[in-house]
Design an enzyme around this catalytic site. Structure first.
Site, PDB file in Angstrom:
ATOM      1  NE  ARG A  98      42.701  46.958  41.697  1.00  0.00           N
ATOM      2  CZ  ARG A  98      43.675  46.642  40.823  1.00  0.00           C
ATOM      3  NH1 ARG A  98      44.854  46.240  41.239  1.00  0.00           N
ATOM      4  NH2 ARG A  98      43.457  46.763  39.519  1.00  0.00           N
TER       5      ARG A  98
ATOM      6  CB  SER B 261      37.765  46.964  38.268  1.00  0.00           C
ATOM      7  OG  SER B 261      38.628  46.874  37.180  1.00  0.00           O
TER       8      SER B 261
ATOM      9  CD  GLU C  88      39.032  47.817  42.487  1.00  0.00           C
ATOM     10  OE1 GLU C  88      38.771  48.979  42.845  1.00  0.00           O
ATOM     11  OE2 GLU C  88      39.619  47.531  41.427  1.00  0.00           O
TER      12      GLU C  88
END
Ligand code: EPU
Length: 339
Positions: A161, A235, A331
């Protein structure tokens, strides 16, 4: 034709469906229409699909939204193909297009919201595959100078990520196109347990890329809320990494702990499991909450604010830290400040 809107609502430009306004929104349709931005005219925010941001309030400046379109095949040999897609193309539509053309390798990333241009920023990943594996190069416009840059896969410094585009200074580059190296021979990656289980349940023992695409869509629909129906940004937190010693200590107290060994050392923990174990799955705080089927996803039931979601995120982080000694990192990109 590019368009500029003033004092514009960003509700339909962020997948949480949050009401926030921008002083100016510039929807860019072609690079010819771009004018370099000097320091004081720099955009406050680059917003593409808005599927990975939490808007904490109004944006006090210019928001730039790319609508650059176009997909073409650049080169091919017996086994592989080089495909170029403009940054404003929808990610899922691009994956579907590749499958229809017989260009394989992106099926596991089906149904991820957002655009092609945003995909490299956080190196989207799902069901055993990361975007980085298929990127040949990223083309980006430096907003302050109007110069084009080409980044090889190595230049992008992809991680979990993460990429060079996520680091400071943010919003320096607008990703205008991405080139992908894909397979012409069908090959599938079905190692991720949830995907393997879905295929087995459907009685498919030798899946085609089309079978994988369909199975991924079913799995995602069964677990993850559709932002068109329930505001969310996938997420909200990253899955945290811990040392082997921390893992062993946690596993001792929590035999059900879901963890995956990392290639070098240490373990990655399933943050959703940690959150659920804190009793937060499905919990609501007014108009916002922790999703009832995937605790890693925070949702806006309607009318919630960015500040309310942030307060819930902080509560989740505190509870997980208190119980497991593990710090969860967002995130999703937070835009604006806490009030
Ligand atoms: N789990 C729970 N309770 C929950 C959620 C998950 O016990 O509330 C458990 C599951 O049962 C499973 C494990 O945690 O054993 C992992 O769950 P899942 O397969 O749903 O994946 P994840 O680790 O929660 C990550 C990505 C997702 C991606 C999936 C599938 C991150 C931060 N998230 O989620 O990506 O779709 O794997 O590969 O890495 C996103 O980035 O926005 C995103 C949705």
């Amino acid at each position: 034709m590019s368009e500029r809107f003033f004092n514009c609502s960003l509700k339909s430009y962020n997948s949480f469906g949050l009401e926030a306004r921008a002083v100016q929104l510039w929807c860019l349709d072609s690079l010819e229409e771009f004018e370099p931005m000097q320091k004081d005219g720099a955009p406050a925010l680059l917003l593409s699909g808005g599927s990975n941001v939490l808007l904490l309030g109004d944006v006090p400046g210019l928001v730039l939204h790319s609508r650059l379109k176009g997909i073409r095949m650049l080169d091919r040999d017996e086994t592989r193909v080089l495909v170029r897609a403009a940054g404003g193309e929808g990610w899922h539509e691009f994956v579907r297009h590749c499958l229809a053309e017989g260009y394989y390798g992106l099926e596991n990333l089906a149904l991820i919201p957002g655009t092609v241009g945003a995909a490299p920023v956080q190196n989207i990943g799902a069901y055993g595959i990361e975007l980085a594996e298929r990127v040949a190069c990223v083309e980006a416009l430096e907003l302050s100078t109007g110069r084009m840059h080409r980044f090889s896969r190595a230049d992008c410094e992809f991680g979990y990520r993460d990429s060079i585009f996520k680091r400071e200074p943010r919003d320096r580059y607008l990703i205008t196109a991405v080139e992908f190296l894909l397979d012409l021979k069908p090959s599938v990656n079905t190692r991720y347990a949830a995907l393997a289980n879905e295929l087995a349940a459907a009685g498919i023992s030798a899946p085609t890329p089309g079978d994988v695409f369909d199975a991924i869509c079913r799995v995602r629909r069964s677990k993850l809320p559709d932002p068109a129906q329930l505001g969310n940004a996938g997420s909200f937190f990253k899955n945290p990494s811990v040392t082997e010693a921390q893992y062993l200590e946690l596993k001792d107290c929590e035999p059900g702990l879901v963890a995956y060994p990392l290639p070098g050392a240490g373990y990655k923990l399933a943050a959703g499991w940690l959150i659920e174990r804190c009793g937060l799955r499905g919990q609501r705080r007014g108009a916002v909450g922790v999703h009832e089927r995937q605790s890693l996803v925070l949702v806006n039931y309607g009318g919630g604010s960015g500040q309310e979601i942030l307060a819930l995120a902080r509560e989740v982080q505190e509870r997980v830290l208190e119980r497991f000694g593990v710090a969860l990192e967002a995130e999703v990109r937070l835009v604006g400040s806490v009030t």
